[in-house]
Scaffold this active site. Structure first.
Site, PDB file in Angstrom:
ATOM      1  N   ARG A  16      30.044 -41.682  36.434  1.00 23.43           N
ATOM      2  CA  ARG A  16      30.457 -42.920  37.122  1.00 23.43           C
ATOM      3  C   ARG A  16      29.922 -42.889  38.538  1.00 23.43           C
ATOM      4  O   ARG A  16      29.898 -41.847  39.190  1.00 23.43           O
ATOM      5  CB  ARG A  16      31.999 -43.004  37.148  1.00 23.43           C
ATOM      6  CG  ARG A  16      32.574 -43.464  35.844  1.00 23.43           C
ATOM      7  CD  ARG A  16      34.046 -43.238  35.604  1.00 23.43           C
ATOM      8  NE  ARG A  16      34.890 -42.978  36.736  1.00 23.43           N
ATOM      9  CZ  ARG A  16      35.987 -43.714  37.007  1.00 23.43           C
ATOM     10  NH1 ARG A  16      36.239 -44.770  36.284  1.00 23.43           N
ATOM     11  NH2 ARG A  16      36.747 -43.392  38.015  1.00 23.43           N
ATOM     12  N   SER A  58      32.585 -31.892  37.202  1.00 23.01           N
ATOM     13  CA  SER A  58      33.735 -31.370  36.459  1.00 23.01           C
ATOM     14  C   SER A  58      33.421 -30.132  35.660  1.00 23.01           C
ATOM     15  O   SER A  58      33.637 -30.088  34.429  1.00 23.01           O
ATOM     16  CB  SER A  58      34.264 -32.462  35.549  1.00 23.01           C
ATOM     17  OG  SER A  58      34.317 -33.670  36.263  1.00 23.01           O
ATOM     18  N   ASP A  67      36.660 -32.285  39.429  1.00 19.40           N
ATOM     19  CA  ASP A  67      37.409 -33.525  39.139  1.00 19.40           C
ATOM     20  C   ASP A  67      38.898 -33.349  39.348  1.00 19.40           C
ATOM     21  O   ASP A  67      39.616 -34.283  39.712  1.00 19.40           O
ATOM     22  CB  ASP A  67      37.098 -34.053  37.735  1.00 19.40           C
ATOM     23  CG  ASP A  67      37.347 -33.011  36.655  1.00 19.40           C
ATOM     24  OD1 ASP A  67      37.297 -33.379  35.470  1.00 19.40           O
ATOM     25  OD2 ASP A  67      37.569 -31.836  36.998  1.00 19.40           O
TER      26      ASP A  67
HETATM   27  C1  0WK Z   1      38.373 -39.483  35.125  1.00 11.40           C
HETATM   28  C2  0WK Z   1      37.901 -38.822  36.392  1.00 11.40           C
HETATM   29  C3  0WK Z   1      36.856 -37.805  36.078  1.00 11.40           C
HETATM   30  C4  0WK Z   1      37.383 -36.812  35.065  1.00 11.40           C
HETATM   31  C5  0WK Z   1      37.832 -37.565  33.856  1.00 11.40           C
HETATM   32  C6  0WK Z   1      38.427 -36.626  32.889  1.00 11.40           C
HETATM   33  O1  0WK Z   1      37.390 -39.799  37.260  1.00 11.40           O
HETATM   34  O2  0WK Z   1      36.483 -37.149  37.239  1.00 11.40           O
HETATM   35  O3  0WK Z   1      36.400 -35.887  34.740  1.00 11.40           O
HETATM   36  O4  0WK Z   1      38.803 -38.509  34.198  1.00 11.40           O
HETATM   37  O5  0WK Z   1      38.804 -37.320  31.774  1.00 11.40           O
HETATM   38  P1  0WK Z   1      37.920 -37.418  30.447  1.00 11.40           P
HETATM   39  O6  0WK Z   1      36.836 -38.390  30.733  1.00 11.40           O
HETATM   40  O7  0WK Z   1      37.436 -36.042  30.166  1.00 11.40           O
HETATM   41  O8  0WK Z   1      38.903 -37.911  29.425  1.00 11.40           O
HETATM   42  C1  BGC Z   2      35.836 -27.736  33.341  1.00  7.76           C
HETATM   43  C2  BGC Z   2      36.616 -28.073  34.584  1.00  7.76           C
HETATM   44  C3  BGC Z   2      37.057 -29.511  34.549  1.00  7.76           C
HETATM   45  C4  BGC Z   2      37.812 -29.767  33.261  1.00  7.76           C
HETATM   46  C5  BGC Z   2      38.264 -31.192  33.172  1.00  7.76           C
HETATM   47  C6  BGC Z   2      36.639 -28.116  32.133  1.00  7.76           C
HETATM   48  O1  BGC Z   2      35.871 -27.923  31.000  1.00  7.76           O
HETATM   49  O2  BGC Z   2      35.567 -26.340  33.302  1.00  7.76           O
HETATM   50  O3  BGC Z   2      35.826 -27.862  35.721  1.00  7.76           O
HETATM   51  O4  BGC Z   2      37.918 -29.711  35.604  1.00  7.76           O
HETATM   52  O5  BGC Z   2      36.974 -29.496  32.179  1.00  7.76           O
HETATM   53  O6  BGC Z   2      37.232 -32.092  33.195  1.00  7.76           O
END
Ligand code: 0WK
Ligand code: BGC
Ligand code: 0WK
Ligand code: BGC
Length: 901
Positions: free
Chosen positions: A526, A590, A644
């Site tokens: 993003r 992240s 993140d």
């Molecule tokens: C939204 C945050 C981003 C994070 C994500 C984690 O802006 O930094 O990595 O949430 O959620 P996911 O996309 O892994 O469900």
């Molecule tokens: C990463 C982390 C991150 C988390 C959530 C993990 O796999 O090692 O750095 O914060 O995922 O996105």
């Protein structure tokens, strides 16, 4: 002299015409609706009792069962052998039975005494048939009285009927009473698997040979009917999918006055003299227990008014029960009916004339005719309802029948069939007599119960390891705590890396200016533009655009990955018309990065779905800068790189100053929190606190979680991009939960417990069961039907039971994940509390991630677990509105301010 004409006039009220039968049918349909609906069930006269029998026999039933058949005119003990796959004609069922008379006094004594008699008879049967008393025998129990059944092998007796009127059992579970009696008798091992009403057992018995049999009808001592109703209409049972057999207990039709205009004075007399006045009104107009009495009362009245026997009335004629339903049947015998009538009347001390006999015979005809007409009316109501349920124009169905009246009354079956076909001209209704009693059906239900019970047990055993006990969760909390501590120390590497973030405090509202935030998360990239204006928070302007990161980029070369990111940034700056803005930028990355400053981060190892080459061990900020340079069309001042979790903590702290923990429960899982610098041995800083990115996903990489890791988890880890790594993450995050579910479903299917044992290609396809499906499948609002359509989309053809099990597996896997993350949070907040030497800590955790935000139960289970495991901390969870981007921008703002100082 009165002949049949006189009788017709006398019994005018008992002769029902089709329009009256249609009226009764309509009334009964209304009564059925009342009984089925949760609102009006309690007051309904027709109880419509759910039986938990969800399907008629499908030929897969097998096994050897004992059976008890109690409540009809004969109490029977049986042994039933059901052999799979061959219909009765081909001897699929063998039965041995013995009838045990029940002493009259037991029918009006204490309930426990009756059941003692039953269990002693059972023991006698076992001994007589040399059945091994040591072995545990599954038993099928047919109990022909109205019972509310919470499950297939429980039955709370609502009331007695017919000639049973015992004390001490109403409202009690008759299965427990039977088990109690068997225990008191002793010397035998019996496992009561199921209890069914005789109508249900009759339907199943006839259903063994005729798949169309979906109605069970008893016209015996009592009368009743059951049928397969659409589960969506059975309010008292959860679920809308499939069917369930409903025991109508239609004997009670009219108990609320619905039949008053059809009740004659003789019906009222029969009811008044019965052992349950006001109850079972319909039954008293129809069933074998009462027909003889009705005829007697009519004949008695006609004699009293001089229409018969010249007005002479004998004591026998005045005596209750002197004319039996068997007499009524005999009087209607085709050839010998008249002679039988004379013999019966003579037997009552009467000297009947020829006309008297004809008249009395006619009375019997009218009384039994009314009975078959009333049954036809209510049966047509049931068949009409089934037709409507399935929106059919014509219905082809079979009705399984049993009961002495239907079996022994010469004219009854023909009359009943004729009227039903007249009331339902366009339907094809077949009547099948259950010729060997209902216990075969009861055994089939027990066979299904046995199969369901063993499946239930196997599913429970399979899912048991996913159930986390409090002890286990406390263990995980203490292991998490230990590794958090270890990670802060320099000496040995820890599974939890505890990475310094160089963020020393949460926002204080002084942040100003425009910043670009780049956010590479678990699923997508993003780009955001954040503008912090003077005054309170809500003035923050924020624009963003989401870009996907294709798999081949995630697992391509580092250069390709960062070029892709740079291209996205270029597109965003175009979109915002700020190509030349040279904005300061914060980069949310992240993945675990070792930082030596706020704007450098060396990638330690990829996680989740990423495996781009030449990145691990490199500074991700430089790699991005390189890529931007390679594009040579815009420039960025990347002032900060944050994890993140840190970005999320900062974003939420901007709203709630008590937020000092950042949690991601998404594709991956991780947490950061404000640690006291004095505890961070590997890094000294002249600040009181610093935010630590724990990277708790690595807990267990040293085997510390092996006692809760299941073979399914091991399989997922083996098939993952980074086997042996991120074990805690692989038990708790979105990237893996779907895969764990798939492994469990595979195992259950191989065990024949799911999808009829068909292991389809779909089920063998890694990643097919995305975690989003868990969220959908587990949503309470989702009927099982929708679960099936999700499974359909995945190429998994399932039935109702399958979807129930799939939902359970999803629930077990996601619940464990939420509990484990809850245990982790409890460890973190308790550490903060102890860091600060506080008795009690109020703290907020900023959260983000699809699992936390979208899963219907995850957040609640996480909250509850953290509350229980960290009772001295009052933890609030604050979902992050705009992701971690704002957080990254805040950190960039602080970093920039510092640079200016
Ligand atoms: C939204 C945050 C981003 C994070 C994500 C984690 O802006 O930094 O990595 O949430 O959620 P996911 O996309 O892994 O469900
Ligand atoms: C990463 C982390 C991150 C988390 C959530 C993990 O796999 O090692 O750095 O914060 O995922 O996105
Ligand atoms: C025979 C069945 C039994 C049922 C009976 C009803 O095996 O379960 O209760 O029919 O008919 P009755 O014996 O009351 O005439
Ligand atoms: C009972 C029913 C039973 C019927 C036929 C009625 O009196 O209430 O449960 O099915 O008799 O035996």
């Amino acid at each position: 002299r009165v002949a049949s004409y006189g009788v017709d006039r006398f019994l005018y009220a008992m002769r029902l015409h089709d329009d009256q039968l249609e009226d009764i049918s309509a009334r009964f349909q209304a009564e059925m609706k009342k009984g089925l609906s949760a609102e009006s069930n309690a007051a309904a006269a027709v109880k419509m009792l759910p039986t938990h029998v969800r399907s008629t026999p499908d030929g897969s039933e097998r096994g050897q069962f004992l059976a008890l058949d109690l409540g009809g005119s004969k109490f029977k003990v049986l042994q039933v052998k059901v052999r799979e796959g061959m219909g009765i004609r081909k001897g699929g069922v063998e039965m041995e039975e013995k009838i045990y008379p029940i002493p009259k006094e037991l029918l009006i004594g204490r309930g426990t005494e009756l059941f003692d008699h039953v269990s002693e008879s059972l023991k006698d049967f076992l001994q007589e048939k040399n059945i091994n008393l040591e072995k545990t025998h599954p038993l099928a129990f047919t109990f022909s009285f109205p019972c509310e059944q919470p499950t297939l092998n429980q039955g709370l007796l609502l009331s007695w009927s017919k000639n049973f009127r015992l004390r001490g059992l109403q409202g009690k579970d008759v299965v427990q009473s039977l088990k109690g009696a068997i225990e008191r008798t002793g010397g035998m091992n019996v496992d009561v698997l199921s209890m069914v009403n005789d109508t249900v057992a009759t339907m199943m018995t006839c259903g063994f040979d005729d798949q169309r049999c979906e109605v069970g009808l008893i016209i015996g001592t009592g009368t009743n009917a059951c049928y397969m109703e659409a589960l969506r209409h059975v309010d008292l049972v959860e679920g809308d999918e499939g069917q369930m057999c409903v025991n109508t207990e239609w004997g009670g039709f009219g108990d609320d006055g619905a039949l008053n205009e059809y009740i004659t004075e003789f019906d009222r007399d029969v009811d008044a003299a019965s052992n349950n006045p006001g109850k079972q009104i319909f039954e008293k107009m129809v069933s074998g227990m009462y027909l003889g009495e009705l005829v007697r009362l009519v004949v008695l009245k006609m004699a009293k008014v001089g229409l018969l026997f010249d007005g002479f009335v004998s004591d026998a004629l005045r005596t209750k029960g002197k004319i039996t339903t068997a007499n009524v049947a005999a009087m209607e015998e085709y050839k010998t009916g008249l002679k039988n009538t004379r013999d019966i009347l003579t037997g009552l001390g009467l000297t009947p004339s020829q006309d008297d006999c004809i008249a009395v015979q006619h009375v019997s005809t009218i009384v039994s005719f009314r009975s078959s007409n009333l049954v036809a009316a209510c049966l047509s109501a049931i068949l009409t309802r089934i037709k409507k349920n399935r929106s059919l124009r014509t219905l082809t169905i079979t009705v399984g029948v049993d009961g002495t009246v239907y079996k022994t009354h010469p004219q009854y079956p023909k009359r009943l069939h004729k009227v039903v076909r007249r009331l339902l001209p366009e339907s094809h209704v077949r009547f099948v007599l259950s010729d060997s009693g209902s216990s075969k059906g009861a055994a089939l239900v027990a066979a299904v119960a046995q199969r369901l019970a063993s499946r239930r047990k196997q599913v429970d055993e399979t899912l048991f390891p996913f159930q986390m006990s409090q002890e286990q969760l406390h263990l995980v909390k203490s292991r998490m705590r230990a590794d958090l501590e270890a990670g802060l120390k320099n000496k040995n590497p820890s599974t939890i890396k505890m990475l310094p973030s160089f963020v020393y405090h949460t926002p204080d509202g002084t942040e100003r200016g425009k910043y670009l935030a780049l956010d590479l998360g678990g699923t997508n990239f993003r780009a955001l533009l954040v503008n912090f204006k003077k005054g309170l928070h809500q003035n923050t302007r924020l624009y963003h655009k989401i870009y996907t990161v294709p798999m081949e980029i995630m697992q391509g070369t580092g250069e390709e990955l960062f070029d892709h990111l740079a291209q996205c940034v270029s597109d965003f700056l175009d979109y915002m018309g700020m190509k030349n803005a040279h904005l300061p930028a914060g980069f949310t990355f992240s993945f675990p990065c070792e930082q030596t400053a706020i704007d450098t981060g060396t990638l330690l190892t990829w996680t989740k779905g990423f495996k781009a080459t030449d990145c691990e061990g490199h500074d991700v900020v430089n790699m991005l800068r390189e890529a931007i340079k390679r594009r040579n069309e815009f420039d960025l001042d990347i002032a900060a790189v944050v994890n993140d979790t840190v970005g999320t903590m900062m974003s939420c702290a901007y709203e709630d100053p008590e937020c000092e923990v950042g949690l991601i429960a998404g594709t991956g899982t991780n947490v950061c929190y404000m640690e006291d610098v004095r505890n961070i041995e590997k890094r000294d800083a002249d600040a009181q606190r610093m935010c630590i990115n724990t990277e708790w996903g690595g807990l267990g990489d040293d085997g510390s979680l092996n006692d809760i890791i299941t073979p399914y988890d091991a399989e997922v880890d083996q098939n993952s991009l980074h086997p042996g790594k991120q074990r805690f993450e692989k038990l708790t995050s979105g990237m893996y939960l779907g895969e764990i579910v798939r492994q469990v479903l595979l195992d259950l299917t191989r065990g024949g417990l799911l999808f009829r044992g068909h292991v389809t290609e779909a089920l063998k396809t890694p990643g097919i069961f995305e975690t989003k499906y868990l969220s959908q499948i587990e949503s309470d609002r989702l009927a099982l039907l929708q679960v099936r359509s999700i499974l359909q989309q995945l190429g998994l053809d399932s039935n109702c039971d399958d979807s129930i099990i799939v939902k359970e597996v999803c629930g077990a896997v996601s619940r464990r994940a939420a509990q484990l993350v809850g245990a982790g949070i409890a460890a973190v907040v308790d550490k903060i509390r102890e860091n600060r030497g506080l008795e009690h800590l109020n703290i907020t955790v900023g959260v983000d991630g699809a699992l936390y935000k979208l899963h219907p139960h995850f957040s609640r289970v996480l909250h509850d677990t953290a509350k229980v495991l960290a009772p001295l901390c009052n933890v609030s969870f604050l979902p992050s509105e705009e992701g971690s981007g704002k957080g990254a921008a805040l950190i960039t703002a602080v970093a920039k301010q510092k640079q200016q100082m």
